[in-house]
Write a protein that holds these residues in place. Structure first.
Motif, PDB file in Angstrom:
ATOM      1  N   ASN A 185       6.494  -0.622   9.857  1.00 26.56           N
ATOM      2  CA  ASN A 185       6.195   0.806  10.913  1.00 26.56           C
ATOM      3  C   ASN A 185       4.771   1.092  10.755  1.00 26.56           C
ATOM      4  N   MET A 186       5.213   2.237  11.464  1.00 30.34           N
ATOM      5  CA  MET A 186       3.608   2.553  12.630  1.00 30.34           C
ATOM      6  C   MET A 186       3.640   2.042  14.059  1.00 30.34           C
ATOM      7  N   ALA A 187       4.051   1.200  13.933  1.00 27.07           N
ATOM      8  CA  ALA A 187       4.271   0.410  14.822  1.00 27.07           C
ATOM      9  C   ALA A 187       3.513   0.835  15.838  1.00 27.07           C
TER      10      ALA A 187
ATOM     11  N   LEU B 223       5.568   4.604  16.068  1.00 26.76           N
ATOM     12  CA  LEU B 223       4.871   5.683  14.768  1.00 26.76           C
ATOM     13  C   LEU B 223       5.449   7.060  15.593  1.00 26.76           C
ATOM     14  N   SER B 224       6.005   7.611  15.579  1.00 22.82           N
ATOM     15  CA  SER B 224       6.344   8.991  16.052  1.00 22.82           C
ATOM     16  C   SER B 224       6.381  10.643  15.730  1.00 22.82           C
ATOM     17  N   PRO B 225       5.542  10.527  16.355  1.00 26.07           N
ATOM     18  CA  PRO B 225       5.398  12.507  15.487  1.00 26.07           C
ATOM     19  C   PRO B 225       6.513  13.235  15.494  1.00 26.07           C
TER      20      PRO B 225
ATOM     21  N   ALA C  73      12.925   5.729  -7.171  1.00 30.68           N
ATOM     22  CA  ALA C  73      12.223   4.577  -8.304  1.00 30.68           C
ATOM     23  C   ALA C  73      11.039   5.255  -7.974  1.00 30.68           C
ATOM     24  N   ASP C  74      10.023   5.806  -7.092  1.00 29.46           N
ATOM     25  CA  ASP C  74       8.818   6.056  -7.141  1.00 29.46           C
ATOM     26  C   ASP C  74       8.462   7.630  -7.517  1.00 29.46           C
ATOM     27  N   VAL C  75       8.220   7.357  -9.235  1.00 28.65           N
ATOM     28  CA  VAL C  75       8.226   8.275  -9.985  1.00 28.65           C
ATOM     29  C   VAL C  75       7.218   9.051 -10.256  1.00 28.65           C
TER      30      VAL C  75
ATOM     31  N   LYS D  70       0.558  -1.070   0.309  1.00 26.82           N
ATOM     32  CA  LYS D  70      -0.227  -0.428   0.468  1.00 26.82           C
ATOM     33  C   LYS D  70       1.288   0.696   0.163  1.00 26.82           C
ATOM     34  N   GLY D  71       0.627   1.712  -0.877  1.00 30.42           N
ATOM     35  CA  GLY D  71       0.887   3.062  -0.812  1.00 30.42           C
ATOM     36  C   GLY D  71       0.460   4.695   0.841  1.00 30.42           C
ATOM     37  N   GLY D  72       2.460   5.429   1.820  1.00 31.35           N
ATOM     38  CA  GLY D  72       1.507   5.930   2.679  1.00 31.35           C
ATOM     39  C   GLY D  72       1.627   5.403   3.618  1.00 31.35           C
ATOM     40  N   VAL D  73       2.776   4.454   4.011  1.00 28.81           N
ATOM     41  CA  VAL D  73       2.808   3.370   5.155  1.00 28.81           C
ATOM     42  C   VAL D  73       4.186   3.600   5.406  1.00 28.81           C
ATOM     43  N   GLY D  74       4.798   4.304   4.761  1.00 26.57           N
ATOM     44  CA  GLY D  74       6.305   5.157   6.062  1.00 26.57           C
ATOM     45  C   GLY D  74       7.347   4.521   4.929  1.00 26.57           C
ATOM     46  N   LYS D  75       7.332   3.772   3.545  1.00 25.93           N
ATOM     47  CA  LYS D  75       8.559   3.657   2.798  1.00 25.93           C
ATOM     48  C   LYS D  75       9.627   4.605   2.410  1.00 25.93           C
ATOM     49  N   SER D  76       9.250   5.868   1.762  1.00 24.79           N
ATOM     50  CA  SER D  76       9.918   6.407   1.223  1.00 24.79           C
ATOM     51  C   SER D  76      10.580   7.284   3.000  1.00 24.79           C
ATOM     52  N   THR D  77       9.889   7.469   3.236  1.00 26.00           N
ATOM     53  CA  THR D  77      10.434   8.310   5.505  1.00 26.00           C
ATOM     54  C   THR D  77      11.775   6.714   5.210  1.00 26.00           C
ATOM     55  N   LEU D  78      11.363   5.668   5.995  1.00 25.58           N
ATOM     56  CA  LEU D  78      12.071   5.378   5.905  1.00 25.58           C
ATOM     57  C   LEU D  78      13.171   4.362   5.336  1.00 25.58           C
TER      58      LEU D  78
ATOM     59  N   PRO E 149       7.823   2.184  -5.917  1.00 24.47           N
ATOM     60  CA  PRO E 149       6.620   2.815  -5.394  1.00 24.47           C
ATOM     61  C   PRO E 149       5.741   1.766  -4.805  1.00 24.47           C
ATOM     62  N   PRO E 150       4.324   2.085  -4.008  1.00 18.37           N
ATOM     63  CA  PRO E 150       3.927   0.981  -3.969  1.00 18.37           C
ATOM     64  C   PRO E 150       3.264   0.333  -4.803  1.00 18.37           C
ATOM     65  N   GLY E 151       3.180  -0.520  -4.442  1.00 17.01           N
ATOM     66  CA  GLY E 151       2.094  -2.010  -5.211  1.00 17.01           C
ATOM     67  C   GLY E 151       3.567  -2.507  -6.578  1.00 17.01           C
TER      68      GLY E 151
ATOM     69  N   LEU F  53       9.588  11.695  14.230  1.00 14.98           N
ATOM     70  CA  LEU F  53       9.518  11.558  12.337  1.00 14.98           C
ATOM     71  C   LEU F  53       9.147  11.635  11.704  1.00 14.98           C
ATOM     72  N   ARG F  54       8.028  12.333  11.706  1.00 14.98           N
ATOM     73  CA  ARG F  54       7.033  12.688  10.780  1.00 14.98           C
ATOM     74  C   ARG F  54       6.887  14.289  10.882  1.00 14.98           C
ATOM     75  N   ALA F  55       6.999  15.391  11.842  1.00 16.38           N
ATOM     76  CA  ALA F  55       7.630  16.036  11.756  1.00 16.38           C
ATOM     77  C   ALA F  55       9.350  16.673  10.800  1.00 16.38           C
TER      78      ALA F  55
HETATM   79  N1  LIG Z   1       6.661   6.117  11.681  1.00 15.30           N
HETATM   80  C1  LIG Z   1       5.900   6.437  11.582  1.00 15.30           C
HETATM   81  N2  LIG Z   1       5.799   7.484  12.523  1.00 15.30           N
HETATM   82  C2  LIG Z   1       4.998   8.729  11.992  1.00 15.30           C
HETATM   83  N3  LIG Z   1       4.359   9.451  10.665  1.00 15.30           N
HETATM   84  C3  LIG Z   1       4.947   9.069   9.802  1.00 15.30           C
HETATM   85  C4  LIG Z   1       6.291   7.699  10.143  1.00 15.30           C
HETATM   86  N4  LIG Z   1       6.289   6.482   9.414  1.00 15.30           N
HETATM   87  C5  LIG Z   1       5.747   7.387   7.918  1.00 15.30           C
HETATM   88  N5  LIG Z   1       5.137   8.701   8.618  1.00 15.30           N
HETATM   89  C6  LIG Z   1       4.062   9.677   7.733  1.00 15.30           C
HETATM   90  O1  LIG Z   1       3.403   8.856   7.239  1.00 15.30           O
HETATM   91  C7  LIG Z   1       3.651   9.717   5.920  1.00 15.30           C
HETATM   92  C8  LIG Z   1       3.538   8.362   4.583  1.00 15.30           C
HETATM   93  O2  LIG Z   1       5.073   8.568   4.660  1.00 15.30           O
HETATM   94  P1  LIG Z   1       5.638   8.390   3.176  1.00 15.30           P
HETATM   95  O3  LIG Z   1       5.236   9.081   2.646  1.00 15.30           O
HETATM   96  O4  LIG Z   1       7.353   8.093   3.329  1.00 15.30           O
HETATM   97  O5  LIG Z   1       4.815   7.056   2.803  1.00 15.30           O
HETATM   98  P2  LIG Z   1       4.936   6.297   1.585  1.00 15.30           P
HETATM   99  O6  LIG Z   1       4.532   4.087   2.075  1.00 15.30           O
HETATM  100  O7  LIG Z   1       6.092   6.633   0.862  1.00 15.30           O
HETATM  101  O8  LIG Z   1       4.287   6.593   0.608  1.00 15.30           O
HETATM  102  P3  LIG Z   1       3.828   6.395  -0.790  1.00 15.30           P
HETATM  103  O9  LIG Z   1       4.991   5.008  -1.305  1.00 15.30           O
HETATM  104  O10 LIG Z   1       2.620   6.355  -1.378  1.00 15.30           O
HETATM  105  O11 LIG Z   1       4.439   7.357  -1.362  1.00 15.30           O
HETATM  106  C9  LIG Z   1       4.338  11.162   6.044  1.00 15.30           C
HETATM  107  O12 LIG Z   1       3.472  12.137   6.444  1.00 15.30           O
HETATM  108  C10 LIG Z   1       5.248  10.632   6.554  1.00 15.30           C
HETATM  109  O13 LIG Z   1       6.103  12.199   7.356  1.00 15.30           O
END
Ligand SMILES: Nc1ncnc2c1ncn2[C@@H]1O[C@H](COP(=O)(O)OP(=O)(O)OP(=O)(O)O)[C@@H](O)[C@H]1O
Length: 385
Positions: free
Chosen positions: A291-293, A334-336, A148-150, A120-128, A238-240, A338-340
């Motif tokens: 992530n987001m445990a 889950l971490s504010p 590569a998430d074009v 899925k998207g939005g699970v924090g893959k790019s952030t990690l 990219p997700p998926g 990390l988000r900030a």
């Molecule tokens: N552990 C975490 N705690 C709090 N927020 C997080 C955490 N990991 C990621 N986030 C937040 O979640 C959102 C989605 O993260 P991110 O863009 O990295 O996801 P993604 O899986 O790469 O999404 P996509 O593949 O759709 O681009 C971002 O706003 C990011 O700051």
């Protein structure tokens, strides 16, 4: 002035590193005439291209290096530009004998290639991925990162590579070689570096490409970008299981794969599928990152916003019928913070290293830095007599 002073200035200036190519100027054949007269050093440097963005930095570093030599009271630096033949010789040297437009990250390369994927998207893959790259660079590894998430690129912003208008730097080009911008020790390339807004407040154009264009983009990132000798190349997928996943599977069948999921079962089911598709192309799933445990609140209570068990479930599902279990390598809360820090373009592993999420990512980097990729399928440099 004695020839030994000229020799000392030549050595000092020759050792100055080109900030983009990350090699000494002497090795890049950028030194031209050097003289010292009445305590004044005159140094001529040939830049790779007209309008080289690193010219101010090179000038300053050369001035500083020459002026630090005993007997030099002042330095005059003049900048010229390489001839096409000189530039051609340089790009040949950068490729290390490799034919132009071939991919250096084949199965025999010494670079460990790790694709970070999710269902899925939005699970924090790019952030990690961004934080993992920085954490690996902190450990002394030479790290490259391909966004590569074009369609949904976000790596330049996560690494603070954008200006106040959200503009990422354009990679410098030397003929057909592109130099990746560097952030926090990580060499980065992203489609976001090639898109331009109309005016400072304009919106970046959307990337609405189909498979062949996506394939060409990823392929060009792998062939035309000069990453140099890397220990690790990370790909933020990219997700998926779409076009880019298939392209990367074809281009890098020996890559290792990290699967990111949240603790939620709806995310983990689809994460398993992305791992299975990667495996179909020959790639090896080396582990799962949750992530987001659960996060621990200041009063000591534990909050599981996304439930629990998703990471372990994905690892167990991907271990079925395998000779070795796929491990759950990390659980990042889950971490504010990390988000900030991500929003601020300042990776949490550097900005707040004691934060539990940063510690979990650092432990993941330790784990990856301490393990070697499988030699299966690689030709070993052994010869029979
Ligand atoms: N552990 C975490 N705690 C709090 N927020 C997080 C955490 N990991 C990621 N986030 C937040 O979640 C959102 C989605 O993260 P991110 O863009 O990295 O996801 P993604 O899986 O790469 O999404 P996509 O593949 O759709 O681009 C971002 O706003 C990011 O700051």
């Amino acid at each position: 002035m004695t020839s030994s002073t000229v020799a000392a200035v030549t050595a000092a200036v020759g050792a100055v590193m080109d900030p983009e190519l990350r090699r000494p100027l002497a090795e890049l054949d950028m030194l031209r005439t050097i003289s010292v007269d009445g305590g004044i050093a005159r140094v001529e440097i040939a830049l790779t291209i007209v309008g080289c963005p690193a010219s101010d930095r090179i000038r300053a570093d050369v001035e500083h290096a020459a002026s630090s030599v005993a007997g030099v009271s002042d330095t005059e630096v003049s900048l010229t530009v390489m001839t096409p033949d000189e530039r051609h010789a340089l790009t040949d040297r950068l490729r290390g004998g490799r034919v132009a437009r071939t991919m250096p990250f084949d199965a025999d390369s010494l670079t460990r290639v790790v694709a970070v994927t999710s269902g899925k998207g939005g699970v924090g893959k790019s952030t990690l991925t961004a934080n993992l790259a920085v954490a690996l660079a902190q450990r002394g590894l030479s790290v490259g990162l391909i966004d590569a998430d074009v369609h949904g690129f976000s790596i330049p912003a996560l690494l603070g590579l954008v200006d106040e208008h959200g503009r990422a730097p354009s990679p410098t080009r030397i003929d057909d070689v592109m130099l990746p911008p560097v952030a926090h020790g990580v060499k980065v390339i992203s489609i976001g570096m090639f898109l331009r807004r109309e005016g400072d407040d304009g919106v970046l154009p959307a990337v609405a490409w189909r498979g062949p264009m996506l394939h060409r983009t990823v392929s060009q990132f792998l062939t035309d970008v000069h990453f140099g000798d890397l220990d690790v190349l990370l790909l933020d997928m990219p997700p998926g299981t779409g076009d880019v996943a298939i392209s990367v599977g074809q281009l890098l069948p020996h890559a290792e794969v990290l699967v990111v999921t949240t603790p939620q079962t709806s995310a983990s089911d689809v994460a398993v599928r992305s791992g299975l598709v990667a495996r179909q192309t020959g790639q090896r799933v080396i582990g799962v990152v949750e992530n987001m445990a659960a996060m621990t609140l200041p009063d000591g209570s534990v909050m599981e916003v996304f439930g629990s068990g998703g990471g372990a479930a994905v690892a167990a599902a991907l271990s079925v019928d395998q000779t070795a279990d796929v491990p759950l390598l990390a659980s990042v809360p889950l971490s504010p913070a990390l988000r900030a820090t991500s929003d601020a373009g300042s990776p949490v592993v550097l900005a707040v290293p004691d934060e539990p999420a940063a510690r979990a990512i650092a432990a993941l980097a330790d784990e990856l830095a301490g393990t070697r990729r499988s030699l299966a399928g690689r030709s070993l440099p052994l010869r029979t007599r």
